[in-house]
Design an enzyme around this catalytic site. Sequence first.
Site, PDB file in Angstrom:
ATOM      1  N   ASP A   1       2.397  11.196   5.942  1.00  0.00           N
ATOM      2  CA  ASP A   1       1.209  11.961   5.560  1.00  0.00           C
ATOM      3  C   ASP A   1       0.184  11.936   6.682  1.00  0.00           C
ATOM      4  O   ASP A   1      -0.421  12.963   7.019  1.00  0.00           O
ATOM      5  CB  ASP A   1       0.591  11.374   4.283  1.00  0.00           C
TER       6      ASP A   1
ATOM      7  N   HIS B   1       4.336  13.135  -7.980  1.00  0.00           N
ATOM      8  CA  HIS B   1       3.202  12.301  -8.397  1.00  0.00           C
ATOM      9  C   HIS B   1       2.308  13.032  -9.392  1.00  0.00           C
ATOM     10  O   HIS B   1       1.167  12.649  -9.594  1.00  0.00           O
ATOM     11  CB  HIS B   1       2.354  11.900  -7.198  1.00  0.00           C
TER      12      HIS B   1
ATOM     13  N   HIS C   1       6.666   5.816  -4.601  1.00  0.00           N
ATOM     14  CA  HIS C   1       7.762   6.624  -4.083  1.00  0.00           C
ATOM     15  C   HIS C   1       9.119   6.073  -4.472  1.00  0.00           C
ATOM     16  O   HIS C   1      10.106   6.258  -3.760  1.00  0.00           O
ATOM     17  CB  HIS C   1       7.679   6.738  -2.560  1.00  0.00           C
TER      18      HIS C   1
END
Lengths: 210, 210, 333, 333
Positions: free
Chosen positions: C110, C57, C219
């Site tokens: 996460d 990212h 993603h």
Amino acid sequence: MSITHDAVRDWMERFAAEVAENRSYLTKLDGAIGDGDHGTNMDRGMKKALERLQAADGDDIGASLKAVGMALVSSVGGAAGPLYGTFFMQMGQAAAGRSELDLAGFTEAFDAGVQGVVKRGKAEPGDKTMLDALKPALDALRQAGDSDVAAALGRAAQAAHEGMEATVPMVARKGRASYLGERSAGHQDPGATSSHLLLKSAAEAVGATN
Amino acid sequence: MSITHDAVRDWMERFAAEVAENRSYLTKLDGAIGDGDHGTNMDRGMKKALERLQAADGDDIGASLKAVGMALVSSVGGAAGPLYGTFFMQMGQAAAGRSELDLAGFTEAFDAGVQGVVKRGKAEPGDKTMLDALKPALDALRQAGDSDVAAALGRAAQAAHEGMEATVPMVARKGRASYLGERSAGHQDPGATSSHLLLKSAAEAVGATN
Amino acid sequence: MKKLINSPDTVLQDELEGIAAAHSDRVRVVFDPPYIVRADAPVQGKVAIVSGGGSGHEPMHGGYVGRGMLDAACPGEVFTSPTPDQMLEATKAVDGGAGVLHIVKNYTGDVMNFEMAAELAQGEGIEVASVITNDDVAVQDSLYTAGRRGVGVTVLAEKICGAAAEEGKALEDVADICRHVNDQGRSMGMALTPCITPAAGEPNFTLAPDEMEIGIGIHGEPGRERMKLESAAQIVERLTGPIVEDVPFNEGDEVLAFVNGMGGTPLIELYIVFNELSKFLDGRGIRISRNLIGNYITSLEMAGCSITLLRLDDELRRLWDAPVDSIALRWGA
Amino acid sequence: MKKLINSPDTVLQDELEGIAAAHSDRVRVVFDPPYIVRADAPVQGKVAIVSGGGSGHEPMHGGYVGRGMLDAACPGEVFTSPTPDQMLEATKAVDGGAGVLHIVKNYTGDVMNFEMAAELAQGEGIEVASVITNDDVAVQDSLYTAGRRGVGVTVLAEKICGAAAEEGKALEDVADICRHVNDQGRSMGMALTPCITPAAGEPNFTLAPDEMEIGIGIHGEPGRERMKLESAAQIVERLTGPIVEDVPFNEGDEVLAFVNGMGGTPLIELYIVFNELSKFLDGRGIRISRNLIGNYITSLEMAGCSITLLRLDDELRRLWDAPVDSIALRWGA
Ligand SMILES: Nc1ncnc2c1ncn2[C@@H]1O[C@H](COP(=O)(O)OP(=O)(O)O)[C@@H](O)[C@H]1O
Ligand SMILES: Nc1ncnc2c1ncn2[C@@H]1O[C@H](COP(=O)(O)OP(=O)(O)O)[C@@H](O)[C@H]1O
Ligand SMILES: [Mg+2]
Ligand SMILES: [Mg+2]
Ligand SMILES: [Mg+2]
Ligand SMILES: [Mg+2]
């Protein structure tokens, strides 16, 4: 027979139409050894040039050619913009104030245009540029002697065609194609191709039968 | 027959081998409804876990499972890392100090592992997650009564297999697949698939014939 | 798969070495476990801010480490959440005694990994607050699912909270500001092409030459809807409509407009998108007073964009304007 | 062709409107003929710097307009040199009485159009100096050809000359510094994928999934050599070898290393390239004291990178470090 202002206008309209028709062909040729914009650029430019021509009146061939040149300079960009722009501005300069041109007059003006291209671009014949079509055309006009205009321009167009085809095996030494070195051989130069269209249109404008 | 420390080790080795072999299959499943990393992540984690296991001595099943869990937590990442990590740490906690487990002991420890997954992930059966394979396996173990270990684990593996297949039509409510909403239906859940491999390895480690 | 890499296995390590080689004046890169930390960490008495997430990212999050933004960033493998040990070590490395804020994008992985890290850090006596960002309106919001993804708002939250921490605000206040930013901001993204993770070697989905994917995440996962490619103006309407209706943003509102590239879309297109966004908001009487245009939260080489709107008030505007001196965002410093 | 655009014909106009909408605090966008100029132009008594070129290389050049860098930029159509009238108007708009430097990348079209513009501007009494950048070692240098292309060094020259002008240096001195930068810098680029101009709708060349093109320029034109894809380390060697041998760069030299993305390559890969570059130069005793990593001179959505090295001395380093406040490059301000 001589070349009238109407014939010059017709020449420009035919050239614009040829460029529009061959737009993607020219772009494709430029894609192979350049950056793929020659057709788009010339088409944008000739459309602008016709607008200017249509807005102008009078029958001064020199003024009309200069108007075309200035339109090209300010709308084409790239290499072809200043080169074709200079061609027409110089040719117009040499024909200033004239409402008709005989073959000698046309040849002289055309010569001035080609000299402008050489001065601006510093290319030589064999460098794989538009000059490889323009120069043979000029030579053909010079050799035409006192033949009639249509025949002379017909032969000039023929010479430009041969010159254009002769660019295929050349290794480019000027312009974007020169970056490719040896890899530029085997492709026809886009600028020489549009220059052939220029001569072809001229011949057709004066009624030559190719 | 009971489950020895050697059998647990064998279980982990088989699981690691299954994951390695199915690495791209798991990743592909995850690609369809997730982010395409489940196989890679689990493979990296189980390789690390085996390294830790090989370095450890002693025959404490609890300690070995905890070592596996900690290796997974610190090397897998993503959702599967904390979930499988918690599973093994909780299972290890429940088996602490034991060098063999009978079926009841194994079931109790397995139950603790599954509870850990539920607590960490807050998923319910039907959410299209690894729990849809783990929970049926746990139920099968519980229903095994006093059958032998191999038969019980064989049936648990079978239940995990059915649970895994049952995830295909489900609409995901947890994990990354839930972002797809209805589009998640029609795909098998990667985590349920790796959980089936976990049970299959366990069954094979104790000699069940599937 | 065509990538400028040495091998799929060394992508993260090689990238981190590159960051270390390039930016040792600004950051320190720790390799085992991997995290990136301000060169001057810990800053005594300042609330520290830690974020992290899968790699792929970039510049998020490592590029946002620096004065006025993050104190540390934890990079996971490509598109894979980092692990609790990384977060724990990063948290310990930046704690200046005023507590540590974890800014966590809402993805199951996460959230769980940061949760474990926070438990461990608290166990070692460090005060930790966690705020989860979940601004992606492409995902239906629901208590029964994983909920909305954290995307573009995360970048804005990191900048704004970084400024608040630099001002000396207390942990709970910085966390409140973070929650406020998350409340006031919404995003949505789209893709023209998929992307390929180095490990997988092939894309997660394919699109026909005339198709686009609406409502993608970051993603490489497929989005909510596939449809025929449209003009920039139509795409902006598709993304921004759901955003303005969600908060909702109303006539007279002042916003920060963030047009983000997914990694493979050139800047010239992002400016075209911004132009359409500006016309769209103009038409609704919503005023853009600040903007951010570029590749800030990407999805490897995916072509596409996302749009984020954040409603500004005086405090948020002031904190946005405050100096920042990170690798990727820099002004006033 | 998949692009976030409204139509191939409106790309430039829409982009410029986007820049105008986004950055009116920094720049003024003029549309007919198109150019982008510092909001505070003309700066009285300061040498002004104008550059320009075809569009599709964003953020170059428009993104570099601002204090400490360019006074104006003239965008042409995509990959097509702008025209003399644009350059003339831009030159008039920025002239603060101390003369104007034209920084021109060495392409036949750019050179000729800027030449005509300079003639026109001088005709109107403006002092103009022109410096041509030609740093691309992929092209054989020769008096008989169009010569080398101007690429990465142009960005560095614009930054450094911008700082020199800001310091109050005279036109000839700024031009000398520009020539010095061009002398001391060299570049080479490669592509993993071609790019597509909006007008053409298809790429100028195609590459097999395992091929790369070495020695490409920034106009989607094919390069000098096609070969099998290699590792980042090998690619760096292929690009940097010819660079260091050309100037030449020697043991003990201090350089600015610029790893540039072609537009479609994500930052994570550029850092991997930088890491390899840093190892390569280390091995030759060449020290990187400054760096720039990112998409700064691009070729639409082309994937690939270029490497530029600039030998630094005290003056160049100081001018590089000086504050810059453009859209795309910003520090110390
Ligand atoms: N120095 C030169 N002298 C004459 N003609 C040139 C020169 N350089 C380039 N050309 C011509 O210009 C053509 C390319 O024009 P165009 O594609 O419009 O410009 P650009 O190369 O800037 O994209 C070439 O095919 C060639 O015929
Ligand atoms: N809340 C949850 N509870 C249980 N299992 C979950 C949960 N969320 C996700 N999973 C499982 O994790 C799997 C995905 O793992 P993985 O791909 O490694 O992580 P990530 O989604 O972070 O990339 C899913 O297939 C699912 O089985
Ligand atoms: Mg061209
Ligand atoms: Mg996954
Ligand atoms: Mg993942
Ligand atoms: Mg061009």
